[in-house]
Design an enzyme around this catalytic site. Sequence first.
Site, PDB file in Angstrom:
ATOM      1  N   ASP A  62       0.832  -1.196   0.000  1.00 40.16           N
ATOM      2  CA  ASP A  62       0.000   0.000   0.000  1.00 40.16           C
ATOM      3  C   ASP A  62       0.869   1.250   0.000  1.00 40.16           C
ATOM      4  O   ASP A  62       1.882   1.329   0.701  1.00 40.16           O
ATOM      5  CB  ASP A  62      -0.885  -0.022   1.257  1.00 40.16           C
ATOM      6  CG  ASP A  62      -1.875   1.111   1.307  1.00 40.16           C
ATOM      7  OD1 ASP A  62      -2.764   1.144   0.437  1.00 40.16           O
ATOM      8  OD2 ASP A  62      -1.767   1.950   2.213  1.00 40.16           O
ATOM      9  N   GLU A  78       1.524  -0.566  -5.079  1.00 41.86           N
ATOM     10  CA  GLU A  78       0.531   0.462  -5.348  1.00 41.86           C
ATOM     11  C   GLU A  78       1.298   1.785  -5.384  1.00 41.86           C
ATOM     12  O   GLU A  78       1.623   2.357  -4.347  1.00 41.86           O
ATOM     13  CB  GLU A  78      -0.547   0.521  -4.264  1.00 41.86           C
ATOM     14  CG  GLU A  78      -1.606   1.565  -4.588  1.00 41.86           C
ATOM     15  CD  GLU A  78      -2.277   2.195  -3.376  1.00 41.86           C
ATOM     16  OE1 GLU A  78      -3.408   2.691  -3.528  1.00 41.86           O
ATOM     17  OE2 GLU A  78      -1.673   2.232  -2.293  1.00 41.86           O
TER      18      GLU A  78
END
Length: 553
Positions: free
Chosen positions: A218, A279
Amino acid sequence: MALPSTTPLAPIGENRPGSEWWRTAVIYQIYPRSFADSTGDGIGDLPGVTAHLDDLRDLGVDAIWLSPFYTSPQNDAGYDVADYCDIDPLFGTLADFDEMLAQAHARSIRVIVDLVPNHSSDQHEWFQQALAAAPGSPERARYMFRDGKGRHGELPPNNWESVFGGPAWTRVADGQWYLHLFDTSQPDFDWANPEVHEEFRRILRFWLDRGVDGFRVDVAHGLVKTDGLPDHFPSVDGDSMGGDDEDVPYWGQEGVHEIYREWNRVLAEYDGDRALCAEAWLPTVDKTALWVREDEMHQAFNFSYLVTDWDAAALREVISESLRAYPAVGAPSTWVLSNHDVVRHASRLALTAENPQGHGIGPDSPGQPIPEVGLRRARAATALMLALPGSAYLYQGEELGLPEVIHLPDEVRQDPTWFRTDGERYGRDGCRVPLPWSSDAPAYGFSPSGESWLPQPAEWATLARDVEARDPESTLSLYRTLIAARRDRGLGAGTLEWLPGYGDDVLAFRNGNVTVLANIGDTAVPLPAGDVLVASEPVTGAELPADTTVWLR
């Protein structure tokens, strides 16, 4: 449309240098709280995932990626982690995780877990220790604590804004401020501190030792901040996590690459082609490709592709650029159309107004989508995507053609974006509504009690999996056929050759022995001779309808 048989996947744990599973995989994202609830509390859980693994095997996916299930106050749906090495009771136990992992591997489905290294929860043990410690202490050095500006330190250290809206700094009782690029309950780690590096290497090994096949990372581009934390004056309205702007002092800094080289070395200690996927919202394909050089990440989400409009010229350009940039550093291109942070593509592709990433859509948003247009384009876009060389990511429910849920009552919304912008941005709740499994069951089969943490719309009954499984023309049947044909014909490992002569509104290419035509325009075009392997809409005669993709043999 005939339903395909399931073909075996490569054995779990097999090493295949140069042809690792993640280079061509179809990976299915599970948002656990919205997938399937086994207990009746209205929140999906790990036993719910285990119960539906046969459905995912029948869909034909190679791997699943699970959004966070760690211990968390759930202020940001689990992306505020309080303990990286345990399971939140909402989702089950470590034993439930181990059972889910074993059952997935028994079906040749690999498991990727989400890792959140940019920030923790403010309930994390480290942050609680930091609050109890003095300024300048080792405990505070794990996070981005700074003195404020102004005569009495009453002003934030700089002008940075939170991705969720509002200031990116919160002041504590002794007068210092801490940085949170997201919610105030998500303090950013200080990755200049070797102790943070050591802790995340420990976390990686904890999950690798349990047998996971990789990590989706993330905010992978956000860990390192520019020295001195200078003010930032974005050139666009919001920097969309870095995807729309250059030289943001908290996105894409050079120091992040050494972190992922460390992690790459940790994964190399384990058998079985373990993978890291970033990401990383960056302004160009070439910048994103820097994350997947040989000794760093293995994949990076191709957000440039995700945000491309339904436009033939734009799609051709991003596909060409992706197939140039990623292989140039030894990595596959990834392809993705939806996830838990963006408007579902069955609605997004029919929007007629600007919709910045993370803003969401609600009943008062301009440019409302026409559902029939959105679904038709979504099916065509997926048929195009799954024909491309590389790896593809699917988001739970897109195989049912689920649209964004637009008409959620204000009082049920839970995304921090909604609250931090005082309702100016609807946020991401609309793509997170729990899945419909059975048309005539409580909560459409999501929960045995009929509870659902976000309300499901009435039209979910017609989109439930049991309904679509019986319909050979359904979106579910289309996905099963596409995934099986993609594997059988080796398209993920293929090579794309553009074909000329089909007009400005048509994408035409050959991948192996499959010819793909995607009519992005609004009028039918001539269809060349050839056997139709699969089409996103019925194709009859010698014309390819508008908003339709076909694979020809």
